[in-house]
Write an enzyme that holds these catalytic residues in place. Structure first.
Site, mmCIF file in Angstrom:
data_model
loop_
_atom_site.group_PDB
_atom_site.id
_atom_site.type_symbol
_atom_site.label_atom_id
_atom_site.label_comp_id
_atom_site.label_asym_id
_atom_site.label_seq_id
_atom_site.Cartn_x
_atom_site.Cartn_y
_atom_site.Cartn_z
ATOM 1 N N TYR A 70 31.249 41.043 40.083
ATOM 2 C CA TYR A 70 32.390 41.558 40.080
ATOM 3 C C TYR A 70 32.902 43.185 39.476
ATOM 4 O O TYR A 70 32.949 43.129 38.100
ATOM 5 C CB TYR A 70 33.766 40.251 39.547
ATOM 6 C CG TYR A 70 34.796 40.839 39.515
ATOM 7 C CD1 TYR A 70 35.510 40.379 40.851
ATOM 8 C CD2 TYR A 70 34.811 40.864 38.911
ATOM 9 C CE1 TYR A 70 36.736 40.176 41.080
ATOM 10 C CE2 TYR A 70 37.660 41.364 38.874
ATOM 11 C CZ TYR A 70 37.902 40.372 39.645
ATOM 12 O OH TYR A 70 38.919 40.563 39.872
ATOM 13 N N ASP B 250 28.887 49.911 36.047
ATOM 14 C CA ASP B 250 30.291 48.770 35.551
ATOM 15 C C ASP B 250 30.511 47.906 33.766
ATOM 16 O O ASP B 250 29.108 46.726 33.904
ATOM 17 C CB ASP B 250 31.000 48.360 36.156
ATOM 18 C CG ASP B 250 32.191 46.730 36.421
ATOM 19 O OD1 ASP B 250 33.345 47.475 34.905
ATOM 20 O OD2 ASP B 250 32.479 46.737 37.603
ATOM 21 N N LYS C 120 38.054 45.206 29.212
ATOM 22 C CA LYS C 120 38.432 44.264 28.265
ATOM 23 C C LYS C 120 38.806 44.937 27.036
ATOM 24 O O LYS C 120 39.619 45.092 26.217
ATOM 25 C CB LYS C 120 37.558 43.107 28.515
ATOM 26 C CG LYS C 120 37.840 43.319 30.348
ATOM 27 C CD LYS C 120 36.459 41.195 30.601
ATOM 28 C CE LYS C 120 37.405 41.233 31.775
ATOM 29 N NZ LYS C 120 36.635 41.685 33.181
HETATM 30 C C1 LIG Z 1 37.079 41.774 34.658
HETATM 31 C C2 LIG Z 1 36.194 42.891 35.339
HETATM 32 C C3 LIG Z 1 37.001 43.509 35.572
HETATM 33 C C4 LIG Z 1 38.529 44.360 36.410
HETATM 34 O O1 LIG Z 1 39.104 44.409 35.488
HETATM 35 P P1 LIG Z 1 40.423 43.370 35.181
HETATM 36 O O2 LIG Z 1 41.258 44.060 33.736
HETATM 37 O O3 LIG Z 1 40.390 42.381 35.539
HETATM 38 O O4 LIG Z 1 41.141 44.129 35.928
HETATM 39 C C5 LIG Z 1 36.195 44.689 36.628
HETATM 40 N N1 LIG Z 1 34.412 44.773 36.088
HETATM 41 C C6 LIG Z 1 34.014 44.070 35.590
HETATM 42 C C7 LIG Z 1 32.326 44.064 35.040
HETATM 43 C C8 LIG Z 1 34.496 42.966 34.905
HETATM 44 O O5 LIG Z 1 34.341 41.894 34.276
#
Ligand SMILES: *Cc1c(COP(=O)(O)O)cnc(C)c1O
Length: 419
Positions: free
Chosen positions: A141, A236, A264
């Site tokens: 994701y 990511d 996060k």
């Molecule tokens: C949570 C998450 C996102 C998106 O971040 P948001 O602050 O919710 O927009 C993108 N990549 C990864 C790996 C994530 O866990």
């Protein structure tokens, strides 16, 4: 009003009653808890019931709820105002702190969410390479922008289709979806499109559809393919950054991405994301370069202070403690699950993340997840919830340990489980 009444009201005012779908307890046959407050490892709902929290806002709260230092820093920052839309020292201090500790990045730009960071990374990779296509992996994701809400197509390997309505075929066609842990498939895709791929995007520790730990050889293979074909490698690390050690999975694997995205933890519970990399790549961003990116509230002072204060507490010792706390949680839960009717479960742990899943198989791609996992999870989730233990309300979400889940909380966890 209690949680049930509040949710009923919310359903009238908000689509599905929630501002982010995973909060809705969909498929869990109970209404979402409305949280009134959190402190340390605990949250308390509007009904007055208290829970040990293993969701921790889906990751940002690595120190626990209401860390005193973060709270004080926020209050102090508020005294100077909370947004300027102009240059200020707060974001500079956070940038300097991060760059000083992570050897493979020269520059960083702050956004207000992980999604924005990844969205920027996509545009940047395309801008730098002059290519249109990106590769992503089934089960990773990366936020909710069009280019990433794409799943594997039913045809050839590397074909794709949108996983949400509202996304054009063009968008879907430019995102090539591969299976995790399958280097050959990625090789084949590069052979088919040797001059069209701008970047590979991957969560180096895929943690959004269970915990699908990847081999070093696979990640290294991606690095090598990117280098060979002139594509960029994007890690990511929105979950893994500052969690798997300060420099995340890049630090652990010693594999250097061209671009890294954070979110996060970086905001200490405030809305912050970031995109970072070497100067020659980052210079492509406006105002210096031709790739546009902006944000009214980017680098928000209060959020920057919350991030900086949190990151400063993540010493090497803190990571040892985090892993130790989490191991104790996992052992406690595993023992209970084995004795109390969940013997089909294993609990996969990596650092301060863990994931209970109803199979004993080794998992490294999403197709290996068991078919009945939703029903099994419902049973586990509801049992835990009743005992005052709050897991993320979805079978695919990992659980988050924190520094606040200390020996005392683990003792309490034992009592809650066995009583
Ligand atoms: C949570 C998450 C996102 C998106 O971040 P948001 O602050 O919710 O927009 C993108 N990549 C990864 C790996 C994530 O866990």
């Amino acid at each position: 009003m209690n949680s049930n009444e509040l949710f009923e009201k919310s359903l009238r005012l908000v689509p599905g009653g929630v501002h982010s779908p995973v909060r809705s307890f969909k498929g869990l046959h109970c209404t979402p808890r409305f949280i009134n407050h959190g402190k340390g490892a605990y949250i308390t709902d509007e009904d007055g019931k208290n829970y040990i929290d293993f969701c921790m806002s889906f990751g940002p709260l690595i120190l626990g709820h209401q860390d005193q230092d973060v709270k004080e820093a926020i209050i102090k920052a508020l005294d100077n105002g909370w947004t300027f839309g102009a240059c200020e020292k707060y974001s500079l201090e956070l940038a300097e702190f991060i760059i000083g500790k992570i050897s493979f990045i020269d520059q960083i730009r702050f956004t207000s969410s992980g999604t924005e960071a990844v969205m920027t990374a996509i545009r940047l990779a395309r801008g730098v390479t002059g290519r249109a296509k990106i590769i992503k992996f089934n089960g990773c994701y990366h936020g909710h922008m069009d280019a990433m809400l794409i799943k594997a197509g039913s045809g050839l390997a590397g074909t794709s289709e949108a996983s949400s309505k509202g996304i054009t075929e063009q968008q879907a066609n430019d995102t090539l979806v591969c299976e995790l842990a399958d280097l050959n498939e990625v090789k084949n895709v590069f052979e088919r499109y040797p001059n069209d791929i701008a970047a590979i995007f991957i969560e180096p520790l895929p943690a959004n559809n269970g915990l699908l730990i990847q081999d070093q050889a696979f990640l290294q293979g991606l690095r090598d393919l990117c280098t060979k074909y002139g594509a960029l490698l994007v890690f990511d690390e929105v979950i893994s950054g500052f969690r798997m050690g300060f420099d995340g999975m890049a630090g652990i694997t010693k594999i250097i991405p061209d671009i890294v995205t954070y979110g996060k933890i970086i905001g200490g519970g405030m809305p912050v994301g970031a995109i970072a990399g070497k100067k020659d790549v980052m210079q492509f961003l406006a105002p210096l370069g031709p790739v546009y990116q902006a944000g009214t509230l980017s680098g928000n002072p209060v959020a920057m202070v919350a991030g900086l204060t949190s990151l400063k507490k993540l010493t090497p010792d803190a990571y040892v403690k985090l892993e130790h706390n989490t191991k104790a949680v996992v052992n406690t839960m595993a023992e209970w699950m084995k004795a109390k009717g969940f013997e089909d479960y294993q609990t996969i742990q990596y650092g301060s993340l863990f994931y209970p899943i109803s199979t004993h198989d080794k998992l490294n791609n999403i197709t290996q997840l068991p078919k009945n996992m939703n029903e099994r999870f419902f049973s586990l989730f509801k049992t835990m919830l009743d005992k005052g233990i709050y897991l993320a309300p979805n079978a695919y979400e990992v659980a988050f340990g924190s520094l606040s889940h200390d020996a005392k909380v683990i003792e309490d966890l034992k009592n809650r489980l066995w009583n």
